[in-house]
Design a protein around this motif. Structure first.
Motif, PDB file in Angstrom:
ATOM      1  N   MET A  82     111.669 -61.749  56.222  1.00  0.00           N
ATOM      2  CA  MET A  82     110.824 -61.920  55.037  1.00  0.00           C
ATOM      3  C   MET A  82     111.071 -60.806  54.039  1.00  0.00           C
ATOM      4  N   LEU A  83     111.062 -61.189  52.755  1.00  0.00           N
ATOM      5  CA  LEU A  83     111.169 -60.250  51.648  1.00  0.00           C
ATOM      6  C   LEU A  83     110.156 -60.665  50.593  1.00  0.00           C
ATOM      7  N   ARG A  84     109.288 -59.726  50.170  1.00  0.00           N
ATOM      8  CA  ARG A  84     108.271 -60.024  49.152  1.00  0.00           C
ATOM      9  C   ARG A  84     108.462 -59.067  47.977  1.00  0.00           C
ATOM     10  N   LEU A  85     108.516 -59.664  46.779  1.00  0.00           N
ATOM     11  CA  LEU A  85     108.753 -58.926  45.545  1.00  0.00           C
ATOM     12  C   LEU A  85     107.657 -59.210  44.529  1.00  0.00           C
ATOM     13  N   ARG A  86     107.390 -58.247  43.675  1.00  0.00           N
ATOM     14  CA  ARG A  86     106.493 -58.472  42.530  1.00  0.00           C
ATOM     15  C   ARG A  86     107.370 -58.544  41.294  1.00  0.00           C
ATOM     16  N   TRP A  87     107.154 -59.569  40.493  1.00  0.00           N
ATOM     17  CA  TRP A  87     107.862 -59.750  39.234  1.00  0.00           C
ATOM     18  C   TRP A  87     106.853 -59.677  38.099  1.00  0.00           C
ATOM     19  N   THR A  88     107.090 -58.804  37.133  1.00  0.00           N
ATOM     20  CA  THR A  88     106.260 -58.758  35.930  1.00  0.00           C
ATOM     21  C   THR A  88     107.177 -58.770  34.721  1.00  0.00           C
ATOM     22  N   ASP A  89     106.696 -59.380  33.650  1.00  0.00           N
ATOM     23  CA  ASP A  89     107.477 -59.370  32.418  1.00  0.00           C
ATOM     24  C   ASP A  89     107.467 -57.947  31.873  1.00  0.00           C
ATOM     25  N   ALA A  90     108.615 -57.478  31.417  1.00  0.00           N
ATOM     26  CA  ALA A  90     108.716 -56.113  30.887  1.00  0.00           C
ATOM     27  C   ALA A  90     107.901 -55.937  29.609  1.00  0.00           C
ATOM     28  N   ASP A  91     107.630 -57.033  28.918  1.00  0.00           N
ATOM     29  CA  ASP A  91     106.797 -56.965  27.708  1.00  0.00           C
ATOM     30  C   ASP A  91     105.345 -57.093  28.128  1.00  0.00           C
ATOM     31  N   PRO A  92     104.551 -56.025  27.980  1.00  0.00           N
ATOM     32  CA  PRO A  92     103.150 -56.084  28.430  1.00  0.00           C
ATOM     33  C   PRO A  92     102.308 -57.122  27.693  1.00  0.00           C
ATOM     34  N   ALA A  93     102.800 -57.624  26.561  1.00  0.00           N
ATOM     35  CA  ALA A  93     102.068 -58.676  25.839  1.00  0.00           C
ATOM     36  C   ALA A  93     102.163 -60.016  26.568  1.00  0.00           C
ATOM     37  N   ASN A  94     103.133 -60.151  27.461  1.00  0.00           N
ATOM     38  CA  ASN A  94     103.298 -61.385  28.217  1.00  0.00           C
ATOM     39  C   ASN A  94     102.523 -61.298  29.523  1.00  0.00           C
ATOM     40  N   SER A  95     102.086 -62.435  30.019  1.00  0.00           N
ATOM     41  CA  SER A  95     101.138 -62.445  31.141  1.00  0.00           C
ATOM     42  C   SER A  95     101.776 -62.603  32.522  1.00  0.00           C
ATOM     43  N   ALA A  96     103.089 -62.648  32.604  1.00  0.00           N
ATOM     44  CA  ALA A  96     103.734 -62.874  33.898  1.00  0.00           C
ATOM     45  C   ALA A  96     103.466 -61.717  34.862  1.00  0.00           C
ATOM     46  N   ASP A  97     102.872 -62.047  35.989  1.00  0.00           N
ATOM     47  CA  ASP A  97     102.654 -61.097  37.085  1.00  0.00           C
ATOM     48  C   ASP A  97     102.651 -61.932  38.353  1.00  0.00           C
ATOM     49  N   TRP A  98     103.825 -62.047  38.953  1.00  0.00           N
ATOM     50  CA  TRP A  98     104.032 -62.989  40.043  1.00  0.00           C
ATOM     51  C   TRP A  98     104.484 -62.298  41.321  1.00  0.00           C
ATOM     52  N   THR A  99     104.294 -62.986  42.420  1.00  0.00           N
ATOM     53  CA  THR A  99     104.824 -62.555  43.707  1.00  0.00           C
ATOM     54  C   THR A  99     105.835 -63.601  44.158  1.00  0.00           C
ATOM     55  N   VAL A 100     107.013 -63.129  44.543  1.00  0.00           N
ATOM     56  CA  VAL A 100     108.086 -63.990  45.033  1.00  0.00           C
ATOM     57  C   VAL A 100     108.357 -63.593  46.480  1.00  0.00           C
ATOM     58  N   THR A 101     108.178 -64.545  47.397  1.00  0.00           N
ATOM     59  CA  THR A 101     108.380 -64.266  48.821  1.00  0.00           C
ATOM     60  C   THR A 101     109.456 -65.187  49.370  1.00  0.00           C
ATOM     61  N   TRP A 102     110.423 -64.579  50.049  1.00  0.00           N
ATOM     62  CA  TRP A 102     111.491 -65.308  50.742  1.00  0.00           C
ATOM     63  C   TRP A 102     111.231 -65.214  52.233  1.00  0.00           C
ATOM     64  N   LYS A 103     111.337 -66.328  52.946  1.00  0.00           N
ATOM     65  CA  LYS A 103     111.234 -66.329  54.404  1.00  0.00           C
ATOM     66  C   LYS A 103     112.467 -67.012  54.973  1.00  0.00           C
ATOM     67  N   VAL A 104     113.031 -66.406  56.000  1.00  0.00           N
ATOM     68  CA  VAL A 104     114.257 -66.877  56.625  1.00  0.00           C
ATOM     69  C   VAL A 104     113.930 -67.325  58.046  1.00  0.00           C
ATOM     70  N   GLU A 105     114.247 -68.579  58.374  1.00  0.00           N
ATOM     71  CA  GLU A 105     113.992 -69.099  59.727  1.00  0.00           C
ATOM     72  C   GLU A 105     115.224 -69.845  60.223  1.00  0.00           C
ATOM     73  N   GLN A 106     115.595 -69.554  61.456  1.00  0.00           N
ATOM     74  CA  GLN A 106     116.713 -70.287  62.058  1.00  0.00           C
ATOM     75  C   GLN A 106     116.306 -71.735  62.262  1.00  0.00           C
ATOM     76  N   GLU A 107     117.241 -72.620  61.970  1.00  0.00           N
ATOM     77  CA  GLU A 107     117.037 -74.048  62.189  1.00  0.00           C
ATOM     78  C   GLU A 107     118.348 -74.600  62.732  1.00  0.00           C
ATOM     79  N   GLY A 108     118.373 -74.892  64.016  1.00  0.00           N
ATOM     80  CA  GLY A 108     119.616 -75.332  64.640  1.00  0.00           C
ATOM     81  C   GLY A 108     120.662 -74.245  64.503  1.00  0.00           C
ATOM     82  N   ARG A 109     121.814 -74.626  63.988  1.00  0.00           N
ATOM     83  CA  ARG A 109     122.885 -73.644  63.775  1.00  0.00           C
ATOM     84  C   ARG A 109     122.847 -73.048  62.378  1.00  0.00           C
TER      85      ARG A 109
END
Length: 153
Positions: A82-109
């Motif tokens: 698992m990897l969790r990141l926070r993404w915010t827009d560099a322009d403080p006038a913009n409202s983007a404040d997100w969390t992006v999470t990646w999860k890796v799971e084995q499935e078969g091969r």
């Protein structure tokens, strides 16, 4: 209310199967030289270290209140899982404040890769536009670019 594929306007959920072992997928998510091949410009500054910050750039999208520059912070990780990141827009006038999470799971091969991108404001038309754009981008452009890059390594 909104035309949202999974019914939740605050979240994007994507899962994608890759015919590669989890270790290879994890490398693609965490090695700066590999990130630079499929993510936004600036991804090569990534370090797998909680608290690490870096900046990525892309095409500005004024209709989605996106300046084209995203500040990223590594929030958490579990090696190979698992990897969790926070993404915010560099322009403080913009409202983007997100969390992006990646999860890796084995499935078969291979590996099932899960993405959860959350924090969209359903009452903000620009955020809904950003969600629509990013939902399509994650599912098509990003997952395809990631898959092509893994074929080469």
């Amino acid at each position: 209310m909104n035309d949202v594929p999974d019914g939740d306007p605050t979240v994007i959920r994507v899962d994608q199967f890759f015919p590669h072992p989890p270790a290879k997928v994890w490398r693609a998510l965490t090695e700066p030289a590999l990130l630079a091949q499929w993510q936004m410009r600036g991804a090569e500054a990534f370090r797998l270290e909680v608290g690490h910050r870096y900046t990525m750039t892309s095409v500005p999208r004024p209709n989605a209140d996106f300046s084209g520059t995203v500040d990223v912070e590594v929030l958490a990780f579990e090696p190979q899982r698992m990897l969790r990141l926070r993404w915010t827009d560099a322009d403080p006038a913009n409202s983007a404040d997100w969390t992006v999470t990646w999860k890796v799971e084995q499935e078969g091969r291979g590996t099932r890769l899960f993405l959860v991108h959350e924090g969209f404001d359903p009452d903000d038309p620009a955020q809904l536009m950003a969600r629509t754009i990013m939902d399509g981008g994650w599912r098509t452009h990003v997952m395809r670019a990631l898959g092509r890059m893994m074929e080469r390594i």
